[in-house]
Design a protein around this motif. Structure first.
Motif, PDB file in Angstrom:
ATOM      1  N   VAL A  32      16.705  76.386  48.583  1.00  0.00           N
ATOM      2  CA  VAL A  32      16.252  75.951  50.057  1.00  0.00           C
ATOM      3  C   VAL A  32      17.082  77.184  51.285  1.00  0.00           C
ATOM      4  CG1 VAL A  32      14.254  74.744  49.450  1.00  0.00           C
ATOM      5  CG2 VAL A  32      16.018  73.871  49.954  1.00  0.00           C
ATOM      6  N   GLY A  33      18.499  77.717  50.371  1.00  0.00           N
ATOM      7  CA  GLY A  33      19.033  77.819  51.228  1.00  0.00           C
ATOM      8  C   GLY A  33      20.248  76.352  52.267  1.00  0.00           C
ATOM      9  N   VAL A  34      20.465  75.923  53.059  1.00  0.00           N
ATOM     10  CA  VAL A  34      21.055  74.805  53.570  1.00  0.00           C
ATOM     11  C   VAL A  34      20.621  74.384  54.447  1.00  0.00           C
ATOM     12  CG1 VAL A  34      22.574  74.781  55.531  1.00  0.00           C
ATOM     13  CG2 VAL A  34      23.033  77.017  55.016  1.00  0.00           C
ATOM     14  N   VAL A  35      21.058  72.812  53.777  1.00  0.00           N
ATOM     15  CA  VAL A  35      20.304  71.818  53.805  1.00  0.00           C
ATOM     16  C   VAL A  35      21.112  70.690  55.055  1.00  0.00           C
ATOM     17  CG1 VAL A  35      18.749  71.761  51.944  1.00  0.00           C
ATOM     18  CG2 VAL A  35      20.687  70.590  51.682  1.00  0.00           C
ATOM     19  N   THR A  36      20.762  70.509  55.592  1.00  0.00           N
ATOM     20  CA  THR A  36      21.831  69.193  56.854  1.00  0.00           C
ATOM     21  C   THR A  36      20.954  67.855  57.552  1.00  0.00           C
ATOM     22  OG1 THR A  36      20.234  69.850  58.798  1.00  0.00           O
ATOM     23  CG2 THR A  36      22.413  71.187  57.773  1.00  0.00           C
ATOM     24  N   GLY A  37      22.268  66.831  57.089  1.00  0.00           N
ATOM     25  CA  GLY A  37      21.777  65.872  58.156  1.00  0.00           C
ATOM     26  C   GLY A  37      21.707  64.963  56.333  1.00  0.00           C
ATOM     27  N   ASP A  38      21.239  63.294  56.798  1.00  0.00           N
ATOM     28  CA  ASP A  38      20.686  62.284  55.420  1.00  0.00           C
ATOM     29  C   ASP A  38      20.539  63.482  54.559  1.00  0.00           C
ATOM     30  OD1 ASP A  38      22.763  61.128  57.515  1.00  0.00           O
ATOM     31  OD2 ASP A  38      20.247  60.528  58.380  1.00  0.00           O
ATOM     32  N   LEU A  39      21.624  63.119  53.674  1.00  0.00           N
ATOM     33  CA  LEU A  39      21.416  63.770  52.900  1.00  0.00           C
ATOM     34  C   LEU A  39      21.332  62.769  51.310  1.00  0.00           C
ATOM     35  CD1 LEU A  39      22.752  66.826  52.644  1.00  0.00           C
ATOM     36  CD2 LEU A  39      20.509  66.802  52.719  1.00  0.00           C
ATOM     37  N   THR A  40      21.621  63.249  49.623  1.00  0.00           N
ATOM     38  CA  THR A  40      21.884  61.837  48.289  1.00  0.00           C
ATOM     39  C   THR A  40      21.857  63.491  47.658  1.00  0.00           C
ATOM     40  OG1 THR A  40      19.687  60.152  49.379  1.00  0.00           O
ATOM     41  CG2 THR A  40      20.944  60.164  47.080  1.00  0.00           C
ATOM     42  N   LEU A  41      23.558  62.774  47.352  1.00  0.00           N
ATOM     43  CA  LEU A  41      24.407  63.976  46.285  1.00  0.00           C
ATOM     44  C   LEU A  41      23.815  63.133  44.841  1.00  0.00           C
ATOM     45  CD1 LEU A  41      25.541  65.758  45.508  1.00  0.00           C
ATOM     46  CD2 LEU A  41      27.874  64.516  46.228  1.00  0.00           C
ATOM     47  N   ARG A  42      23.063  63.787  43.551  1.00  0.00           N
ATOM     48  CA  ARG A  42      23.431  63.555  42.596  1.00  0.00           C
ATOM     49  C   ARG A  42      24.188  64.438  41.782  1.00  0.00           C
ATOM     50  NH1 ARG A  42      17.089  62.846  40.359  1.00  0.00           N
ATOM     51  NH2 ARG A  42      17.631  65.195  40.291  1.00  0.00           N
ATOM     52  N   SER A  43      24.899  63.851  41.120  1.00  0.00           N
ATOM     53  CA  SER A  43      25.908  64.944  39.364  1.00  0.00           C
ATOM     54  C   SER A  43      24.662  63.901  38.612  1.00  0.00           C
ATOM     55  CB  SER A  43      27.147  64.427  39.736  1.00  0.00           C
ATOM     56  OG  SER A  43      27.300  64.543  41.224  1.00  0.00           O
ATOM     57  N   GLU A  44      24.233  65.293  38.057  1.00  0.00           N
ATOM     58  CA  GLU A  44      23.756  65.295  36.664  1.00  0.00           C
ATOM     59  C   GLU A  44      24.667  65.840  35.150  1.00  0.00           C
ATOM     60  OE1 GLU A  44      19.740  65.887  38.624  1.00  0.00           O
ATOM     61  OE2 GLU A  44      20.196  67.539  36.797  1.00  0.00           O
ATOM     62  N   LEU A  45      24.566  64.761  34.190  1.00  0.00           N
ATOM     63  CA  LEU A  45      25.415  65.221  33.085  1.00  0.00           C
ATOM     64  C   LEU A  45      24.608  65.869  32.141  1.00  0.00           C
ATOM     65  CD1 LEU A  45      28.150  65.897  31.087  1.00  0.00           C
ATOM     66  CD2 LEU A  45      28.389  63.569  30.956  1.00  0.00           C
ATOM     67  N   ASP A  46      24.413  66.382  31.615  1.00  0.00           N
ATOM     68  CA  ASP A  46      22.994  66.824  30.476  1.00  0.00           C
ATOM     69  C   ASP A  46      23.634  66.664  29.284  1.00  0.00           C
ATOM     70  OD1 ASP A  46      24.750  69.313  29.275  1.00  0.00           O
ATOM     71  OD2 ASP A  46      23.768  70.296  30.628  1.00  0.00           O
ATOM     72  N   ASP A  47      22.792  66.743  27.985  1.00  0.00           N
ATOM     73  CA  ASP A  47      22.791  66.639  27.027  1.00  0.00           C
ATOM     74  C   ASP A  47      23.868  67.071  25.637  1.00  0.00           C
ATOM     75  OD1 ASP A  47      21.386  68.577  27.014  1.00  0.00           O
ATOM     76  OD2 ASP A  47      20.603  67.063  24.799  1.00  0.00           O
ATOM     77  N   ALA A  48      24.551  68.920  26.737  1.00  0.00           N
ATOM     78  CA  ALA A  48      25.509  69.566  26.342  1.00  0.00           C
ATOM     79  C   ALA A  48      26.697  69.346  27.157  1.00  0.00           C
ATOM     80  CB  ALA A  48      24.522  71.097  26.964  1.00  0.00           C
ATOM     81  N   GLY A  49      27.155  68.233  28.082  1.00  0.00           N
ATOM     82  CA  GLY A  49      28.109  67.700  28.111  1.00  0.00           C
ATOM     83  C   GLY A  49      28.151  68.918  30.276  1.00  0.00           C
ATOM     84  N   VAL A  71      13.704  72.705  28.973  1.00  0.00           N
ATOM     85  CA  VAL A  71      13.644  71.621  29.330  1.00  0.00           C
ATOM     86  C   VAL A  71      14.833  71.732  28.686  1.00  0.00           C
ATOM     87  CG1 VAL A  71      12.991  68.969  28.147  1.00  0.00           C
ATOM     88  CG2 VAL A  71      11.049  71.223  27.706  1.00  0.00           C
ATOM     89  N   SER A  72      15.669  70.546  30.089  1.00  0.00           N
ATOM     90  CA  SER A  72      16.687  70.127  29.563  1.00  0.00           C
ATOM     91  C   SER A  72      16.899  68.580  29.899  1.00  0.00           C
ATOM     92  CB  SER A  72      17.696  70.849  31.403  1.00  0.00           C
ATOM     93  OG  SER A  72      17.852  70.422  32.211  1.00  0.00           O
ATOM     94  N   VAL A  73      17.647  67.931  29.112  1.00  0.00           N
ATOM     95  CA  VAL A  73      17.012  66.516  29.264  1.00  0.00           C
ATOM     96  C   VAL A  73      19.197  65.284  30.328  1.00  0.00           C
ATOM     97  CG1 VAL A  73      17.800  64.074  27.616  1.00  0.00           C
ATOM     98  CG2 VAL A  73      16.534  66.336  27.104  1.00  0.00           C
ATOM     99  N   VAL A  74      18.919  65.098  31.010  1.00  0.00           N
ATOM    100  CA  VAL A  74      19.329  64.311  31.707  1.00  0.00           C
ATOM    101  C   VAL A  74      20.251  63.427  30.899  1.00  0.00           C
ATOM    102  CG1 VAL A  74      20.377  63.665  33.924  1.00  0.00           C
ATOM    103  CG2 VAL A  74      19.015  65.198  34.008  1.00  0.00           C
ATOM    104  N   ALA A  75      21.677  63.590  30.427  1.00  0.00           N
ATOM    105  CA  ALA A  75      21.978  61.851  29.431  1.00  0.00           C
ATOM    106  C   ALA A  75      22.560  61.001  30.696  1.00  0.00           C
ATOM    107  CB  ALA A  75      23.338  62.629  28.601  1.00  0.00           C
ATOM    108  N   GLU A  76      23.286  61.221  31.579  1.00  0.00           N
ATOM    109  CA  GLU A  76      23.785  60.456  33.272  1.00  0.00           C
ATOM    110  C   GLU A  76      23.458  60.835  34.238  1.00  0.00           C
ATOM    111  OE1 GLU A  76      27.317  58.623  32.349  1.00  0.00           O
ATOM    112  OE2 GLU A  76      27.643  59.219  30.255  1.00  0.00           O
ATOM    113  N   GLN A  77      23.945  60.280  35.413  1.00  0.00           N
ATOM    114  CA  GLN A  77      23.899  60.420  36.186  1.00  0.00           C
ATOM    115  C   GLN A  77      24.378  59.454  37.527  1.00  0.00           C
ATOM    116  OE1 GLN A  77      19.689  61.630  37.750  1.00  0.00           O
ATOM    117  NE2 GLN A  77      19.069  59.302  37.747  1.00  0.00           N
ATOM    118  N   ARG A  78      24.765  60.056  38.282  1.00  0.00           N
ATOM    119  CA  ARG A  78      25.449  59.574  39.809  1.00  0.00           C
ATOM    120  C   ARG A  78      24.715  59.738  41.063  1.00  0.00           C
ATOM    121  NH1 ARG A  78      26.648  57.777  35.313  1.00  0.00           N
ATOM    122  NH2 ARG A  78      28.795  57.224  34.413  1.00  0.00           N
TER     123      ARG A  78
END
Length: 120
Positions: A57-74, A34-41
């Motif tokens: 799933v390999g390559v994804v294309t087109g309109d996407l949402t990118l999320r950067s997750e920072l866990d409690d371990a940095g 279990v990982s805890v996401v401390a912050e995300q953008r």
């Protein structure tokens, strides 16, 4: 809320699936880490030619949402999803340990600059 700890302590054990013998087939006996996401953008992007490579799933294309997750371990993990979809996929090679949590904004900005190619 459920308290989450990094390590097991004295007389504690890894959680396991009880299982529904008449229902879901193949329930895993170990629930995993279990990982805890401390912050995300998050930022909406358009993948360029060749798309974005993911672990699941390999390559994804087109309109996407990118999320950067920072866990409690940095550690930061980059994930993408098809815009407005439910599933998130880990970007291949998109995990790193940050020197400081404040670096999340810079890492997310760089990831957006690299992966967002609205002009193709």
């Amino acid at each position: 809320m459920v308290p989450v700890r990094r390590k097991l302590d004295h007389r504690e054990a890894v959680l396991a699936v009880d299982g529904d013998h008449g229902g879901e087939a193949g329930a895993c006996r170990y629930v995993g880490d279990v990982s805890v996401v401390a912050e995300q953008r998050t930022t909406d992007i358009k993948a360029g030619p060749g798309g974005v490579m993911t672990d699941e799933v390999g390559v994804v294309t087109g309109d996407l949402t990118l999320r950067s997750e920072l866990d409690d371990a940095g550690a930061v993990t980059l994930r993408v999803q098809y815009k407005d979809a439910a599933e998130w996929y880990a970007v291949t090679g998109g995990k790193a340990k940050l020197a400081a949590p404040a670096d999340l904004d810079a890492v997310h900005g760089i990831a957006v600059a690299l992966l967002n190619r609205p002009e193709g």
